[in-house]
Design a protein around this motif. Structure first.
Motif, PDB file in Angstrom:
ATOM      1  N   PHE A 177       0.780  -1.226   0.000  1.00 25.64           N
ATOM      2  CA  PHE A 177       0.000   0.000   0.000  1.00 25.64           C
ATOM      3  C   PHE A 177       0.819   1.288   0.000  1.00 25.64           C
ATOM      4  CE2 PHE A 177      -2.484  -3.300   2.197  1.00 25.64           C
ATOM      5  CZ  PHE A 177      -3.566  -3.383   1.321  1.00 25.64           C
ATOM      6  N   VAL A 178       2.107   1.211   0.260  1.00 21.71           N
ATOM      7  CA  VAL A 178       2.903   2.436   0.369  1.00 21.71           C
ATOM      8  C   VAL A 178       4.120   2.426  -0.558  1.00 21.71           C
ATOM      9  CG1 VAL A 178       4.231   3.913   1.921  1.00 21.71           C
ATOM     10  CG2 VAL A 178       2.162   2.788   2.758  1.00 21.71           C
ATOM     11  N   SER A 179       4.908   1.376  -0.503  1.00 21.79           N
ATOM     12  CA  SER A 179       6.164   1.343  -1.250  1.00 21.79           C
ATOM     13  C   SER A 179       5.923   1.285  -2.753  1.00 21.79           C
ATOM     14  CB  SER A 179       7.004   0.138  -0.822  1.00 21.79           C
ATOM     15  OG  SER A 179       7.322   0.205   0.545  1.00 21.79           O
ATOM     16  N   TYR A 180       6.869   1.798  -3.514  1.00 22.32           N
ATOM     17  CA  TYR A 180       6.866   1.693  -4.969  1.00 22.32           C
ATOM     18  C   TYR A 180       8.120   0.930  -5.386  1.00 22.32           C
ATOM     19  CZ  TYR A 180      10.163   5.558  -4.483  1.00 22.32           C
ATOM     20  OH  TYR A 180      11.230   6.338  -4.119  1.00 22.32           O
ATOM     21  N   PHE A 181       8.155   0.517  -6.641  1.00 24.74           N
ATOM     22  CA  PHE A 181       9.336  -0.215  -7.112  1.00 24.74           C
ATOM     23  C   PHE A 181       9.679   0.181  -8.537  1.00 24.74           C
ATOM     24  CE2 PHE A 181       5.769  -2.856  -8.419  1.00 24.74           C
ATOM     25  CZ  PHE A 181       6.123  -3.304  -9.679  1.00 24.74           C
ATOM     26  N   PHE A 182      10.939  -0.009  -8.891  1.00 25.01           N
ATOM     27  CA  PHE A 182      11.437   0.192 -10.257  1.00 25.01           C
ATOM     28  C   PHE A 182      12.078  -1.102 -10.737  1.00 25.01           C
ATOM     29  CE2 PHE A 182      12.665   4.845  -9.044  1.00 25.01           C
ATOM     30  CZ  PHE A 182      11.327   5.220  -9.087  1.00 25.01           C
ATOM     31  N   THR A 183      12.033  -1.327 -12.023  1.00 20.09           N
ATOM     32  CA  THR A 183      12.825  -2.377 -12.658  1.00 20.09           C
ATOM     33  C   THR A 183      13.998  -1.710 -13.357  1.00 20.09           C
ATOM     34  OG1 THR A 183      10.898  -3.805 -12.982  1.00 20.09           O
ATOM     35  CG2 THR A 183      12.839  -4.246 -14.341  1.00 20.09           C
ATOM     36  N   LEU A 184      15.208  -2.052 -12.955  1.00 21.08           N
ATOM     37  CA  LEU A 184      16.396  -1.425 -13.531  1.00 21.08           C
ATOM     38  C   LEU A 184      16.751  -2.053 -14.872  1.00 21.08           C
ATOM     39  CD1 LEU A 184      16.553  -0.462 -10.535  1.00 21.08           C
ATOM     40  CD2 LEU A 184      19.032  -0.627 -10.726  1.00 21.08           C
ATOM     41  N   ASP A 185      17.468  -1.284 -15.683  1.00 20.18           N
ATOM     42  CA  ASP A 185      17.984  -1.813 -16.945  1.00 20.18           C
ATOM     43  C   ASP A 185      18.972  -2.935 -16.670  1.00 20.18           C
ATOM     44  OD1 ASP A 185      16.541   0.199 -18.115  1.00 20.18           O
ATOM     45  OD2 ASP A 185      18.268   1.416 -18.678  1.00 20.18           O
ATOM     46  N   ASP A 186      19.066  -3.883 -17.604  1.00 25.95           N
ATOM     47  CA  ASP A 186      20.071  -4.938 -17.483  1.00 25.95           C
ATOM     48  C   ASP A 186      21.477  -4.366 -17.671  1.00 25.95           C
ATOM     49  OD1 ASP A 186      18.138  -6.879 -17.089  1.00 25.95           O
ATOM     50  OD2 ASP A 186      18.068  -7.475 -19.199  1.00 25.95           O
ATOM     51  N   ASP A 187      22.431  -4.965 -16.997  1.00 24.78           N
ATOM     52  CA  ASP A 187      23.848  -4.654 -17.204  1.00 24.78           C
ATOM     53  C   ASP A 187      24.377  -5.667 -18.211  1.00 24.78           C
ATOM     54  OD1 ASP A 187      26.615  -4.401 -17.144  1.00 24.78           O
ATOM     55  OD2 ASP A 187      26.693  -4.029 -14.973  1.00 24.78           O
ATOM     56  N   HIS A 188      24.564  -5.226 -19.454  1.00 26.36           N
ATOM     57  CA  HIS A 188      24.910  -6.155 -20.530  1.00 26.36           C
ATOM     58  C   HIS A 188      26.369  -6.604 -20.490  1.00 26.36           C
ATOM     59  CE1 HIS A 188      20.987  -5.853 -22.357  1.00 26.36           C
ATOM     60  NE2 HIS A 188      21.060  -4.532 -22.315  1.00 26.36           N
ATOM     61  N   SER A 189      27.133  -6.065 -19.543  1.00 24.70           N
ATOM     62  CA  SER A 189      28.502  -6.568 -19.388  1.00 24.70           C
ATOM     63  C   SER A 189      28.545  -7.802 -18.482  1.00 24.70           C
ATOM     64  CB  SER A 189      29.409  -5.469 -18.832  1.00 24.70           C
ATOM     65  OG  SER A 189      29.131  -5.213 -17.472  1.00 24.70           O
ATOM     66  N   ILE A 190      27.382  -8.176 -17.936  1.00 28.00           N
ATOM     67  CA  ILE A 190      27.282  -9.360 -17.081  1.00 28.00           C
ATOM     68  C   ILE A 190      26.500 -10.434 -17.824  1.00 28.00           C
ATOM     69  CG2 ILE A 190      26.390 -10.289 -14.907  1.00 28.00           C
ATOM     70  CD1 ILE A 190      26.697  -7.504 -13.699  1.00 28.00           C
ATOM     71  N   ASP A 191      27.087 -11.615 -17.937  1.00 26.17           N
ATOM     72  CA  ASP A 191      26.424 -12.741 -18.597  1.00 26.17           C
ATOM     73  C   ASP A 191      25.363 -13.308 -17.654  1.00 26.17           C
ATOM     74  OD1 ASP A 191      25.636 -15.048 -19.872  1.00 26.17           O
ATOM     75  OD2 ASP A 191      27.667 -15.791 -20.247  1.00 26.17           O
ATOM     76  N   PRO A 192      24.080 -13.311 -18.052  1.00 27.59           N
ATOM     77  CA  PRO A 192      23.029 -13.779 -17.137  1.00 27.59           C
ATOM     78  C   PRO A 192      23.137 -15.248 -16.748  1.00 27.59           C
ATOM     79  CG  PRO A 192      22.149 -13.404 -19.343  1.00 27.59           C
ATOM     80  CD  PRO A 192      23.532 -12.831 -19.336  1.00 27.59           C
ATOM     81  N   VAL A 193      23.871 -16.051 -17.521  1.00 23.77           N
ATOM     82  CA  VAL A 193      24.026 -17.467 -17.162  1.00 23.77           C
ATOM     83  C   VAL A 193      25.259 -17.707 -16.298  1.00 23.77           C
ATOM     84  CG1 VAL A 193      22.823 -18.203 -19.243  1.00 23.77           C
ATOM     85  CG2 VAL A 193      25.320 -18.041 -19.265  1.00 23.77           C
ATOM     86  N   ASP A 194      26.048 -16.675 -16.064  1.00 20.27           N
ATOM     87  CA  ASP A 194      27.196 -16.768 -15.171  1.00 20.27           C
ATOM     88  C   ASP A 194      26.684 -17.049 -13.754  1.00 20.27           C
ATOM     89  OD1 ASP A 194      29.356 -16.342 -13.479  1.00 20.27           O
ATOM     90  OD2 ASP A 194      30.048 -14.540 -14.507  1.00 20.27           O
ATOM     91  N   PRO A 195      27.168 -18.086 -13.082  1.00 17.09           N
ATOM     92  CA  PRO A 195      26.709 -18.376 -11.709  1.00 17.09           C
ATOM     93  C   PRO A 195      26.914 -17.212 -10.744  1.00 17.09           C
ATOM     94  CG  PRO A 195      27.978 -20.214 -12.591  1.00 17.09           C
ATOM     95  CD  PRO A 195      28.137 -19.088 -13.572  1.00 17.09           C
TER      96      PRO A 195
END
Length: 690
Positions: A177-195
């Motif tokens: 009821f109070v807090s808001y949120f943002f979705t940040l842009d991806d950091d394309h220098s980081i491989d998403p499949v990297d553990p």
């Protein structure tokens, strides 16, 4: 503060009427390009010029280690002392900001009429409402409001009322009821499949935050400007090293002297850790490899603690999701055992939540960043001013506690984060010693039987309420890819006003009638200004929507386009007026408060049309980053959006017992935008096409 707290029950009705303030950002009807001119993030280099030769970091030491705030911007500034604001870019124009005006009663009544009459159900309602707005008592109340404004030195007539009644006295859970949120842009220098993607993203974000924090806390961040007008910087004091504290009947907000604290908080699997993230002397970020190593230590300890049944560490973050009175009572019961650890958590610069999740879709990210769902909601501390969520695949989001700070300052921080990548920060660490080590410490690790029994009992008592709250709401989020601001501007429309007309049309399709729609508009060009309401419903917006629904759009395209242009112009004019502090909703809020203080019965405030015009079944807001927030009315939706160059992001939230209302509204928005595209393709062929 006792006299202020004792008045909470008197304003309970007012608080319910103003729930719309709780989730909404200052509307970016201001063009993104204008904003970027106002604050040049490219100039925020981490150079030696930001460091004071006297203390190494340029921070001004506070007269006290912390300030307990009850929503009074002026009192908090007085506690810091006048020297705190001297020779700081962030407050360069603060003393010259004008005070928020009290709008003319006649002009405000006219705005109220124009946006409310279309919502009347019959002629009797209209006539009754029009009689009520002419109540002579309103003039007396207005005069008292003017007198209050004149008596307020160095602050706004509205800010204390607003901060207390709409936020600190508000008792419902923060996370929906109070807090808001943002979705940040991806950091394309980081491989998403990297553990290690999540750890790398967290370390990169911490590095960026430390740089921005140093700019804010040293005062070296330039004061924001829009169209050559400075904006109030008061909110920045509540960005870092800050936390809302549950109390009954009104919460407080504690801010800590950032020069004394060099730690942040890391959360993983519901466990919380204290971790240094900056050099204690300079407050420059620690090397990114050191941050990564420290974050991994936290993850390892949390993993061991979750698997070791003999080590009973309570996951107290769940309690911050509760009703504020319930949480205040529980916190009082915990204080004798974990007061020191609570102080560590509250004073941390920010909270970084590491989640073992790999969301991919917009909807999955929105669910995770909004409330954490069933699995990760305990890995949050919703009282913290700022929480950043980092996932296993490198996704990231922000949760902002809304009490003392709206969305634009936090957007500025996120934009700064977006300006650099993990790879960029890797190149910077060469100047640091390779053997730097940072200890981490787990919080709330207590063996007291009384503490464990009390805490576990409360968790057992409230776990169902915790899950029911999460299960009670739906979210739908996605990008509309048909067109964006470029194409809308080519047709000479304001992008925001155009999208608001799409919202009006979609809402009529969803609800079967025109409904009150709130759009939040920034008024930070005034001292301690926050937001005003832009009322999106007008007779011209209804005329456009009716024509789109009932007419042959191909045959009458030119006429319908004319109605759309009229509706967008009217919306833009209202927004501009609201941004000057000349809307009507904050004025009538103030009149209601004055009436309650004087026990005056005002017919207007009991009018069905008036109440309906403030029942925000659509609460909308936009920022130049994908945002989200909950609905402010149980029967309605929260509708956040971001108009990009060639697409439009929408996030719609609603109660789950409304048969898929969130998904329905999102689908109708997409369909409506397609219809508006077809309208221009088939209508005025001499114009640019969407």
């Amino acid at each position: 503060m006792r006299c202020i707290r004792s008045s909470a029950s008197r304003y309970r009705i007012l608080i319910q009427r103003t729930r719309s303030s709780l989730h909404l950002f200052p509307c970016m009807v201001i063009r993104r390009r204008s904003f970027r001119r106002g604050m040049d993030f490219d100039s925020f280099e981490d150079d030696e010029s930001t460091k004071s030769p006297s203390n190494g970091h340029g921070f001004t030491r506070w007269p006290t280690s912390k300030i307990v705030s009850y929503g009074d911007y002026r009192a908090d500034e007085e506690a810091l002392g006048p020297s705190y604001f001297d020779n700081k870019k962030l407050y360069e124009y603060q003393a010259s900001l004008p005070k928020l005006p009290v709008p003319s009663l006649e002009q405000s009544i006219q705005k109220l009429i124009e946006s409310s009459i279309p919502l009347a159900k019959n002629e009797n309602e209209k006539k009754s409402f029009l009689r009520a707005v002419r109540d002579p008592k309103l003039k007396l109340l207005h005069q008292k409001l003017v007198e209050k404004k004149d008596s307020c030195t160095n602050t706004s007539w509205l800010s204390l009322w607003w901060n207390q009644m709409c936020y600190l006295k508000y008792r419902d859970p923060l996370k929906i009821f109070v807090s808001y949120f943002f979705t940040l842009d991806d950091d394309h220098s980081i491989d998403p499949v990297d553990p290690s993607a999540g750890v790398k993203r967290a370390a990169s974000i911490i590095t960026a935050i430390s740089k921005f924090r140093k700019k804010v806390c040293s005062g070296d961040l330039p004061q924001e400007m829009i169209r050559n007008k400075p904006l109030c910087s008061a909110a920045y004091k509540y960005m870092f090293n800050a936390c809302r504290i549950p109390e009954s009947p009104m919460d407080s907000y504690t801010i800590y002297d950032p020069s004394l604290y060099s730690h942040c908080i890391i959360a993983h699997k519901g466990f919380f850790f204290e971790m240094d993230f900056v050099d204690k002397r300079t407050h420059d970020p620690l090397p990114i490899h050191v941050l990564e190593e420290s974050i991994r230590k936290c993850i390892d300890i949390a993993t061991e603690a979750s698997e070791n049944k003999d080590r009973n560490i309570l996951k107290l973050g769940m309690f911050t999701s509760l009703n504020r009175d319930d949480w205040a009572e529980i916190r009082d019961g915990l204080l004798k055992d974990v007061k020191e650890d609570l102080e560590v958590l509250q004073s941390g610069a920010m909270l970084i939540c590491i989640d073992d999740d790999s969301p991919s879709s917009r909807k999955e990210c929105a669910e995770l960043f909004w409330h954490g769902g069933k699995d990760f909601g305990m890995n949050r501390w919703f009282d913290k001013s700022l929480q950043f969520i980092c996932t296993t695949n490198g996704k990231a989001g922000l949760i902002g506690e809304h009490s003392m700070m709206d969305g634009m300052p936090t957007f500025n921080l996120c934009r700064f984060i977006h300006n650099s990548t993990y790879k960029d920060y890797l190149h910077e660490q060469k100047s640091f010693s390779e053997d730097t080590a940072v200890p981490v410490r787990i919080l709330f690790d207590r063996t007291s039987v009384d503490f464990l029994n009390f805490g576990q009992l409360k968790i057992n008592n409230y776990i169902n309420a915790y899950y029911n709250l999460v299960n009670g709401y739906d979210v739908a989020a996605d990008d509309y890819k048909g067109y964006g601001s470029h194409q809308i501007k080519a047709l000479s429309y304001s992008p925001d006003a155009f999208v608001q007309q799409a919202i009006q049309l979609a809402s009529i399709k969803a609800f079967g009638r025109s409904i009150a729609t709130y759009e939040s508009t920034q008024v930070r060009s005034f001292l301690h200004g926050r937001t005003e309401t832009t009322r999106s419903v007008s007779q011209s917006s209804i005329n456009f929507s009716r024509a789109m629904i009932s007419s042959d759009r191909k045959k009458f395209a030119t006429e319908i386009i004319g109605r759309l242009k009229k509706a967008t112009v009217d919306h833009t004019n209202y927004s501009r007026s609201a941004s000057k502090g000349l809307g009507c909703d904050r004025l009538f809020f103030g009149l209601e408060v004055v009436a309650a203080d004087n026990d005056d019965r005002i017919c207007l405030f009991e009018s069905d049309v008036y109440k309906r015009s403030k029942k925000w079944l659509i609460s909308s807001s936009t920022l130049p980053i994908p945002p989200g927030f909950g609905p402010v009315d149980d029967m309605g939706v929260g509708l956040a959006y971001f108009i990009d160059d060639d697409s439009i992001y929408f996030c719609v939230t609603a109660r789950s017992d409304h048969r898929g209302l969130a998904e329905k509204m999102l689908s109708l928005l997409f369909k409506t935008l397609n219809e508006m595209k077809d309208l221009h393709s088939k209508g005025n062929h001499s114009q640019s096409k969407l």
